[in-house]
Design a protein around this motif. Structure first.
Motif, mmCIF file in Angstrom:
data_model
loop_
_atom_site.group_PDB
_atom_site.id
_atom_site.type_symbol
_atom_site.label_atom_id
_atom_site.label_comp_id
_atom_site.label_asym_id
_atom_site.label_seq_id
_atom_site.Cartn_x
_atom_site.Cartn_y
_atom_site.Cartn_z
ATOM 1 N N ALA A 1 0.822 -1.206 0.000
ATOM 2 C CA ALA A 1 0.000 0.000 0.000
ATOM 3 C C ALA A 1 0.855 1.255 0.000
ATOM 4 C CB ALA A 1 -0.913 -0.009 1.223
ATOM 5 N N ILE A 2 0.258 2.315 -0.500
ATOM 6 C CA ILE A 2 0.832 3.653 -0.432
ATOM 7 C C ILE A 2 -0.257 4.544 0.162
ATOM 8 C CG2 ILE A 2 1.663 5.612 -1.777
ATOM 9 C CD1 ILE A 2 2.788 3.602 -3.779
ATOM 10 N N GLN A 3 0.143 5.396 1.109
ATOM 11 C CA GLN A 3 -0.842 6.262 1.744
ATOM 12 C C GLN A 3 -0.339 7.697 1.772
ATOM 13 O OE1 GLN A 3 -1.329 4.638 5.629
ATOM 14 N NE2 GLN A 3 0.371 5.777 6.474
ATOM 15 N N ASN A 4 -1.209 8.611 2.155
ATOM 16 C CA ASN A 4 -0.827 10.012 2.272
ATOM 17 C C ASN A 4 0.269 10.168 3.308
ATOM 18 O OD1 ASN A 4 -2.858 10.671 0.465
ATOM 19 N ND2 ASN A 4 -4.353 10.977 2.092
ATOM 20 N N GLN A 5 1.190 11.074 3.091
ATOM 21 C CA GLN A 5 2.320 11.238 4.004
ATOM 22 C C GLN A 5 1.908 11.713 5.383
ATOM 23 O OE1 GLN A 5 5.202 13.715 2.055
ATOM 24 N NE2 GLN A 5 6.199 11.955 1.134
ATOM 25 N N ASP A 6 0.810 12.438 5.499
ATOM 26 C CA ASP A 6 0.397 12.944 6.809
ATOM 27 C C ASP A 6 -0.542 11.997 7.547
ATOM 28 O OD1 ASP A 6 -1.663 13.309 5.005
ATOM 29 O OD2 ASP A 6 -2.272 15.239 5.830
ATOM 30 N N GLN A 7 -0.831 10.848 6.971
ATOM 31 C CA GLN A 7 -1.747 9.884 7.585
ATOM 32 C C GLN A 7 -0.998 8.990 8.561
ATOM 33 O OE1 GLN A 7 -4.127 7.909 4.709
ATOM 34 N NE2 GLN A 7 -5.177 6.644 6.189
ATOM 35 N N LYS A 8 -1.550 8.818 9.770
ATOM 36 C CA LYS A 8 -0.910 8.012 10.813
ATOM 37 C C LYS A 8 -1.637 6.697 11.065
ATOM 38 C CE LYS A 8 1.151 11.782 13.377
ATOM 39 N NZ LYS A 8 1.256 12.399 14.699
ATOM 40 N N PHE A 9 -2.516 6.288 10.165
ATOM 41 C CA PHE A 9 -3.230 5.020 10.326
ATOM 42 C C PHE A 9 -3.531 4.426 8.962
ATOM 43 C CE2 PHE A 9 -6.519 8.134 9.777
ATOM 44 C CZ PHE A 9 -7.463 7.489 9.009
ATOM 45 N N PHE A 10 -3.850 3.134 8.972
ATOM 46 C CA PHE A 10 -4.223 2.437 7.746
ATOM 47 C C PHE A 10 -5.282 1.404 8.094
ATOM 48 C CE2 PHE A 10 -3.924 -0.781 4.476
ATOM 49 C CZ PHE A 10 -3.887 -0.011 3.331
ATOM 50 N N ASN A 11 -6.335 1.311 7.290
ATOM 51 C CA ASN A 11 -7.384 0.304 7.476
ATOM 52 C C ASN A 11 -7.207 -0.789 6.437
ATOM 53 O OD1 ASN A 11 -8.858 1.544 9.613
ATOM 54 N ND2 ASN A 11 -9.645 3.020 8.148
#
Length: 84
Positions: A43-53
């Motif tokens: 996965a790749i997520q936003n840099q400011d995101q501190k969680f992942f579902n």
């Protein structure tokens, strides 16, 4: 990377939280208590995101699991239990 699971028990999804925003890309490997790989996710997520579902785990059998998390900063293993 220091991650924690919102709850050590799951049914069909996991919420993984980090102490700080993580560096991409992320790799998740879910193993059963025999060490067999049951599911993987890149996965790749936003840099400011501190969680992942992580959703879509409802087809896994009930029991104990180990979640291996890794990215370019390092890795970590967390213990989980799938319940009803």
């Amino acid at each position: 990377m220091f991650a924690k699971i919102k709850q050590a028990f799951f049914t069909d999804s996991l919420t993984i939280e980090w102490d700080k925003a993580t560096t991409n890309p992320l790799k998740f490997i879910l193993r059963n208590d025999k060490g067999e790989i049951c599911s993987t996710l890149d996965a790749i997520q936003n840099q400011d995101q501190k969680f992942f579902n992580w959703r879509g785990l409802n087809d896994l059998p009930y029991g104990r699991y180990f979640l291996e998390l890794s990215n370019i900063e390092g890795g970590q293993i967390l213990k989980l239990v799938k319940r009803v």
